[in-house]
Scaffold this active site. Sequence first.
Site, PDB file in Angstrom:
ATOM      1  N   HIS A  17       8.547  -7.929  -2.805  1.00 23.44           N
ATOM      2  CA  HIS A  17       7.162  -7.842  -2.322  1.00 23.44           C
ATOM      3  C   HIS A  17       6.828  -9.065  -1.466  1.00 23.44           C
ATOM      4  O   HIS A  17       6.223  -8.953  -0.400  1.00 23.44           O
ATOM      5  CB  HIS A  17       6.166  -7.836  -3.496  1.00 23.44           C
ATOM      6  CG  HIS A  17       6.176  -6.600  -4.331  1.00 23.44           C
ATOM      7  ND1 HIS A  17       6.173  -6.640  -5.705  1.00 23.44           N
ATOM      8  CD2 HIS A  17       6.162  -5.291  -4.000  1.00 23.44           C
ATOM      9  CE1 HIS A  17       6.148  -5.410  -6.189  1.00 23.44           C
ATOM     10  NE2 HIS A  17       6.152  -4.571  -5.180  1.00 23.44           N
ATOM     11  N   LYS A  41       2.085   5.487 -13.060  1.00 26.87           N
ATOM     12  CA  LYS A  41       2.915   4.441 -13.653  1.00 26.87           C
ATOM     13  C   LYS A  41       2.317   3.863 -14.922  1.00 26.87           C
ATOM     14  O   LYS A  41       1.109   3.709 -15.034  1.00 26.87           O
ATOM     15  CB  LYS A  41       3.143   3.331 -12.626  1.00 26.87           C
ATOM     16  CG  LYS A  41       3.977   3.800 -11.443  1.00 26.87           C
ATOM     17  CD  LYS A  41       4.229   2.693 -10.457  1.00 26.87           C
ATOM     18  CE  LYS A  41       5.050   3.221  -9.282  1.00 26.87           C
ATOM     19  NZ  LYS A  41       5.180   2.233  -8.216  1.00 26.87           N
ATOM     20  N   ARG A  90      12.075   0.577   1.390  1.00 24.15           N
ATOM     21  CA  ARG A  90      13.461   0.515   0.910  1.00 24.15           C
ATOM     22  C   ARG A  90      14.105   1.866   1.153  1.00 24.15           C
ATOM     23  O   ARG A  90      13.391   2.847   1.396  1.00 24.15           O
ATOM     24  CB  ARG A  90      13.492   0.214  -0.603  1.00 24.15           C
ATOM     25  CG  ARG A  90      12.955  -1.139  -0.984  1.00 24.15           C
ATOM     26  CD  ARG A  90      12.632  -1.184  -2.446  1.00 24.15           C
ATOM     27  NE  ARG A  90      11.660  -0.144  -2.776  1.00 24.15           N
ATOM     28  CZ  ARG A  90      10.994  -0.059  -3.911  1.00 24.15           C
ATOM     29  NH1 ARG A  90      11.203  -0.931  -4.849  1.00 24.15           N
ATOM     30  NH2 ARG A  90      10.134   0.912  -4.125  1.00 24.15           N
ATOM     31  N   SER A 126       9.506  -3.033  -8.961  1.00 27.97           N
ATOM     32  CA  SER A 126       8.774  -3.450 -10.166  1.00 27.97           C
ATOM     33  C   SER A 126       9.178  -2.592 -11.362  1.00 27.97           C
ATOM     34  O   SER A 126       9.280  -3.095 -12.486  1.00 27.97           O
ATOM     35  CB  SER A 126       7.272  -3.310  -9.950  1.00 27.97           C
ATOM     36  OG  SER A 126       6.831  -4.173  -8.951  1.00 27.97           O
TER      37      SER A 126
HETATM   38  O1  PNS Z   1       3.274   0.036  -5.432  1.00 33.53           O
HETATM   39  P1  PNS Z   1       2.888   1.479  -5.407  1.00 33.53           P
HETATM   40  O2  PNS Z   1       2.846   2.021  -6.803  1.00 33.53           O
HETATM   41  O3  PNS Z   1       3.711   2.295  -4.480  1.00 33.53           O
HETATM   42  O4  PNS Z   1       1.366   1.497  -4.884  1.00 33.53           O
HETATM   43  C1  PNS Z   1       0.750   2.718  -4.655  1.00 33.53           C
HETATM   44  C2  PNS Z   1      -0.684   2.555  -4.170  1.00 33.53           C
HETATM   45  C3  PNS Z   1      -1.570   1.914  -5.243  1.00 33.53           C
HETATM   46  C4  PNS Z   1      -0.704   1.649  -2.942  1.00 33.53           C
HETATM   47  C5  PNS Z   1      -1.105   3.980  -3.834  1.00 33.53           C
HETATM   48  O5  PNS Z   1      -1.007   4.762  -4.972  1.00 33.53           O
HETATM   49  C6  PNS Z   1      -2.487   4.043  -3.242  1.00 33.53           C
HETATM   50  O6  PNS Z   1      -2.670   3.796  -2.064  1.00 33.53           O
HETATM   51  N1  PNS Z   1      -3.461   4.386  -4.089  1.00 33.53           N
HETATM   52  C7  PNS Z   1      -4.834   4.477  -3.679  1.00 33.53           C
HETATM   53  C8  PNS Z   1      -5.367   5.914  -3.788  1.00 33.53           C
HETATM   54  C9  PNS Z   1      -5.267   6.634  -2.476  1.00 33.53           C
HETATM   55  O7  PNS Z   1      -5.728   6.178  -1.460  1.00 33.53           O
HETATM   56  N2  PNS Z   1      -4.614   7.792  -2.553  1.00 33.53           N
HETATM   57  C10 PNS Z   1      -4.390   8.620  -1.413  1.00 33.53           C
HETATM   58  C11 PNS Z   1      -3.071   8.253  -0.735  1.00 33.53           C
HETATM   59  S1  PNS Z   1      -2.813   9.209   0.699  1.00 33.53           S
END
Ligand code: PNS
Length: 169
Positions: A17, A41, A90, A126
Amino acid sequence: MVRGVCPGSFDPVTHGHLEVISRAAALVDELIVAVGHNMAKNALFAPEERVELLEQATHAWPHVSVALFDGLLVDFCQARQVQVICKGLRGGDFDYELPMAQMNHRIGGVETIFLPTHTQWSFVSSSLVREIATLGGDVSKFVPGYVATRISSRLLKRSHEQPGTIRDL
Ligand code: PNS
């Protein structure tokens, strides 16, 4: 003035990260690392603890800040006047990330740029760090030292609260 956001769960923040954050920070005038909640998660750290660990990790970069967000990422971008979402990629991430980038563009008009992760960290996630640590393995190569220490104490606390659910570290 370009403001970017690096969104993620960061549970916990890894060297992978931080490498992506440092490269994203070089591309924009201001970068917000936004800690969100991924409903799919199982969390190790509360969002506020993840923010605190990220603040320690990024304190040397004055134009990088850390914030919590819930709800839609595009709403966060609109509220904070963020023009670009920066995400590390990745091998294997593309099929998951592409529709999110396309959807965020469609519903919020926000662009996403993908930064290919450095090969040194491209296998680090993670979720693997959580799994290895939970099963008693050493994760100190993959996260900053104070994060590794915090993981150990968190798991130790959990093992006392829920004996038998994880191995002692
Ligand atoms: O590290 P991660 O788990 O890939 O993070 C995912 C995260 C929190 C960035 C993603 O789930 C997110 O953007 N959540 C916010 C909700 C949202 O906007 N959902 C619509 C996505 S198109």
